[in-house]
Scaffold this active site. Sequence first.
Site, PDB file in Angstrom:
ATOM      1  N   LEU A  57      69.775  19.622  41.493  1.00 55.12           N
ATOM      2  CA  LEU A  57      69.766  18.192  41.833  1.00 55.12           C
ATOM      3  C   LEU A  57      70.208  17.376  40.628  1.00 55.12           C
ATOM      4  O   LEU A  57      69.563  17.416  39.578  1.00 55.12           O
ATOM      5  CB  LEU A  57      68.342  17.807  42.254  1.00 55.12           C
ATOM      6  CG  LEU A  57      68.060  16.347  42.552  1.00 55.12           C
ATOM      7  CD1 LEU A  57      68.836  15.891  43.778  1.00 55.12           C
ATOM      8  CD2 LEU A  57      66.561  16.142  42.772  1.00 55.12           C
ATOM      9  N   HIS A  99      59.965  19.800  31.883  1.00 54.22           N
ATOM     10  CA  HIS A  99      60.668  18.986  30.892  1.00 54.22           C
ATOM     11  C   HIS A  99      60.500  17.518  31.311  1.00 54.22           C
ATOM     12  O   HIS A  99      60.542  17.223  32.508  1.00 54.22           O
ATOM     13  CB  HIS A  99      62.146  19.402  30.919  1.00 54.22           C
ATOM     14  CG  HIS A  99      62.951  18.806  29.835  1.00 54.22           C
ATOM     15  ND1 HIS A  99      63.488  17.546  29.933  1.00 54.22           N
ATOM     16  CD2 HIS A  99      63.312  19.286  28.627  1.00 54.22           C
ATOM     17  CE1 HIS A  99      64.143  17.281  28.819  1.00 54.22           C
ATOM     18  NE2 HIS A  99      64.046  18.326  28.013  1.00 54.22           N
TER      19      HIS A  99
HETATM   20  C1  SCA Z   1      66.269  13.689  39.622  1.00 55.60           C
HETATM   21  C2  SCA Z   1      67.250  12.548  39.855  1.00 55.60           C
HETATM   22  C3  SCA Z   1      68.349  13.042  40.789  1.00 55.60           C
HETATM   23  C4  SCA Z   1      66.507  11.396  40.550  1.00 55.60           C
HETATM   24  O1  SCA Z   1      67.378  10.320  40.691  1.00 55.60           O
HETATM   25  P1  SCA Z   1      66.843   8.814  40.543  1.00 55.60           P
HETATM   26  O2  SCA Z   1      66.142   8.740  39.238  1.00 55.60           O
HETATM   27  O3  SCA Z   1      67.938   7.837  40.784  1.00 55.60           O
HETATM   28  O4  SCA Z   1      65.886   8.804  41.759  1.00 55.60           O
HETATM   29  P2  SCA Z   1      65.355   7.672  42.709  1.00 55.60           P
HETATM   30  O5  SCA Z   1      65.857   7.999  44.075  1.00 55.60           O
HETATM   31  O6  SCA Z   1      65.617   6.309  42.177  1.00 55.60           O
HETATM   32  O7  SCA Z   1      63.794   7.941  42.598  1.00 55.60           O
HETATM   33  C5  SCA Z   1      63.209   9.106  43.059  1.00 55.60           C
HETATM   34  C6  SCA Z   1      61.701   9.041  42.909  1.00 55.60           C
HETATM   35  O8  SCA Z   1      61.296   9.466  41.603  1.00 55.60           O
HETATM   36  C7  SCA Z   1      60.459   8.483  41.000  1.00 55.60           C
HETATM   37  N1  SCA Z   1      60.658   8.505  39.563  1.00 55.60           N
HETATM   38  C8  SCA Z   1      61.795   8.161  38.901  1.00 55.60           C
HETATM   39  N2  SCA Z   1      61.628   8.363  37.566  1.00 55.60           N
HETATM   40  C9  SCA Z   1      60.372   8.860  37.387  1.00 55.60           C
HETATM   41  C10 SCA Z   1      59.609   9.300  36.262  1.00 55.60           C
HETATM   42  N3  SCA Z   1      60.095   9.285  35.019  1.00 55.60           N
HETATM   43  N4  SCA Z   1      58.338   9.751  36.460  1.00 55.60           N
HETATM   44  C11 SCA Z   1      57.834   9.803  37.730  1.00 55.60           C
HETATM   45  N5  SCA Z   1      58.511   9.417  38.834  1.00 55.60           N
HETATM   46  C12 SCA Z   1      59.757   8.946  38.672  1.00 55.60           C
HETATM   47  C13 SCA Z   1      60.891   7.201  41.657  1.00 55.60           C
HETATM   48  O9  SCA Z   1      59.867   6.248  41.557  1.00 55.60           O
HETATM   49  C14 SCA Z   1      61.163   7.641  43.082  1.00 55.60           C
HETATM   50  O10 SCA Z   1      59.999   7.770  43.859  1.00 55.60           O
HETATM   51  P3  SCA Z   1      59.513   6.593  44.864  1.00 55.60           P
HETATM   52  O11 SCA Z   1      60.668   6.247  45.745  1.00 55.60           O
HETATM   53  O12 SCA Z   1      58.390   7.243  45.594  1.00 55.60           O
HETATM   54  O13 SCA Z   1      59.119   5.474  43.967  1.00 55.60           O
HETATM   55  C15 SCA Z   1      67.846  12.016  38.560  1.00 55.60           C
HETATM   56  O14 SCA Z   1      66.831  11.438  37.790  1.00 55.60           O
HETATM   57  C16 SCA Z   1      68.572  13.053  37.737  1.00 55.60           C
HETATM   58  O15 SCA Z   1      69.715  13.393  37.999  1.00 55.60           O
HETATM   59  N6  SCA Z   1      67.918  13.568  36.673  1.00 55.60           N
HETATM   60  C17 SCA Z   1      68.491  14.505  35.703  1.00 55.60           C
HETATM   61  C18 SCA Z   1      68.601  15.883  36.267  1.00 55.60           C
HETATM   62  C19 SCA Z   1      67.267  16.455  36.728  1.00 55.60           C
HETATM   63  O16 SCA Z   1      66.278  16.402  36.025  1.00 55.60           O
HETATM   64  N7  SCA Z   1      67.307  17.002  37.934  1.00 55.60           N
HETATM   65  C20 SCA Z   1      66.188  17.699  38.534  1.00 55.60           C
HETATM   66  C21 SCA Z   1      66.211  19.110  38.098  1.00 55.60           C
HETATM   67  S1  SCA Z   1      65.005  20.053  38.945  1.00 55.60           S
HETATM   68  C22 SCA Z   1      65.817  20.718  40.277  1.00 55.60           C
HETATM   69  O17 SCA Z   1      67.002  20.646  40.434  1.00 55.60           O
HETATM   70  C23 SCA Z   1      64.911  21.359  41.304  1.00 55.60           C
HETATM   71  C24 SCA Z   1      64.252  20.317  42.150  1.00 55.60           C
HETATM   72  C25 SCA Z   1      65.099  19.855  43.315  1.00 55.60           C
HETATM   73  O18 SCA Z   1      66.246  20.300  43.474  1.00 55.60           O
HETATM   74  O19 SCA Z   1      64.580  19.030  44.137  1.00 55.60           O
END
Ligand code: SCA
Length: 337
Positions: A127, A231
């Site tokens: 993701l 992480h």
């Molecule tokens: C994970 C994502 C895709 C999430 O994208 P966004 O941050 O735009 O997400 P969003 O739709 O705006 O928000 C999603 C939900 O997460 C919450 N949220 C956001 N940041 C947060 C934080 N730091 N701590 C706790 N919760 C948090 C938001 O409030 C929201 O929930 P509410 O709506 O309830 O408020 C991104 O952050 C990203 O690309 N991150 C870097 C790569 C990564 O770490 N990927 C995951 C690897 S792990 C993996 O791939 C396995 C898991 C899987 O595939 O699902």
Amino acid sequence: MSFVIRPAASDDLQYLYEMAKLTGGGFTNLPPDRNSLISKLEGSEAAFTREGDDIVGETFVLVLENTETGDVRGTCQLFTAVGHQYPFYSYRIGKLTQYSKELDLTVEAELLSLSNDLGGTSEVGGLFLHPGERAGGLGLLLARSRYLFIAAHRHRFGERILAELRGIIDERGGSPFWDAIGGKFFGMSFQEADEFNAVHGNQFIADLMPKHPVYIAMLDEEARKVIGLPHPSGRAAMRMLQDEGYSYQGYVDIFDGGPTMLADTDKVKSIANAHRGTVVDATLEKGEKALIAAGQFADFRCCYGARELRGDDVAIDAQAAELLRVAKGDTVWSIAR
Ligand SMILES: CC(C)(COP(=O)(O)OP(=O)(O)OC[C@H]1O[C@@H](n2cnc3c(N)ncnc32)[C@H](O)[C@@H]1OP(=O)(O)O)[C@@H](O)C(=O)NCCC(=O)NCCSC(=O)CCC(=O)O
């Protein structure tokens, strides 16, 4: 702006490669290596075109496209069954309790035992949303679109789903868990192992990992502290998994010690509550905000839109109908936002 989720195609390679370079390493399912990505895309294309109801180990790669610019801004993956060809290894945290009558002392030790318990489980992973698009709900769209895909193709997935969260990596890019366990047997730093992993896959880790249980008490404190912790960048992903009903059940990644989250497929909220309906109106003006998906396999598409449930039927808004390429009489899957 309008975004749609669709199957990845070979033309998306450059976008995936650019995003892979932004992950900062340790992101097994999205390696910054063109050849690995090409094989992944080929495998995904084969999965999307295969007919049949049986579960084989295959990977579906989805991408998030900005339909106004045509740019790909995010991606996610689905694995139908881990460990189908090569065994899938996890460390299971177990307990060993011993009692000495002479000392009148009970000692409880925690052990990391190599296990294939999770073989056959489906997996969600890979993701990634471009940093420029974060915090606006698109991460949630990417993550949850996969559950509508599973609902629509349920027979191709297992009874349980897992998700692996990246473990703790220090400022130097090292992994305390790796240094304490795997690193002792490979003669490679975590970064070197990670790079090798990106190009050759992680089978070498399973092959050379110590096969006997490891006493957690014998690891140094740095390593003990990170077992089962995600992480910090994985917090949003973890939160989304927990909201869907996934939980940490004592399995960790053998490479970096990150937590493996598990759920029963039919209990994942967005799967259990997915609504299958026939479109009876594709011009809905006002309705409940929802994720809406349509199309089988290679034609699968998913977007945000408005819906109104009418028993087994559903009304959706015109923009969603256009993005999904559906009209009256077509079937869509939807879930409240
Ligand atoms: C994970 C994502 C895709 C999430 O994208 P966004 O941050 O735009 O997400 P969003 O739709 O705006 O928000 C999603 C939900 O997460 C919450 N949220 C956001 N940041 C947060 C934080 N730091 N701590 C706790 N919760 C948090 C938001 O409030 C929201 O929930 P509410 O709506 O309830 O408020 C991104 O952050 C990203 O690309 N991150 C870097 C790569 C990564 O770490 N990927 C995951 C690897 S792990 C993996 O791939 C396995 C898991 C899987 O595939 O699902």
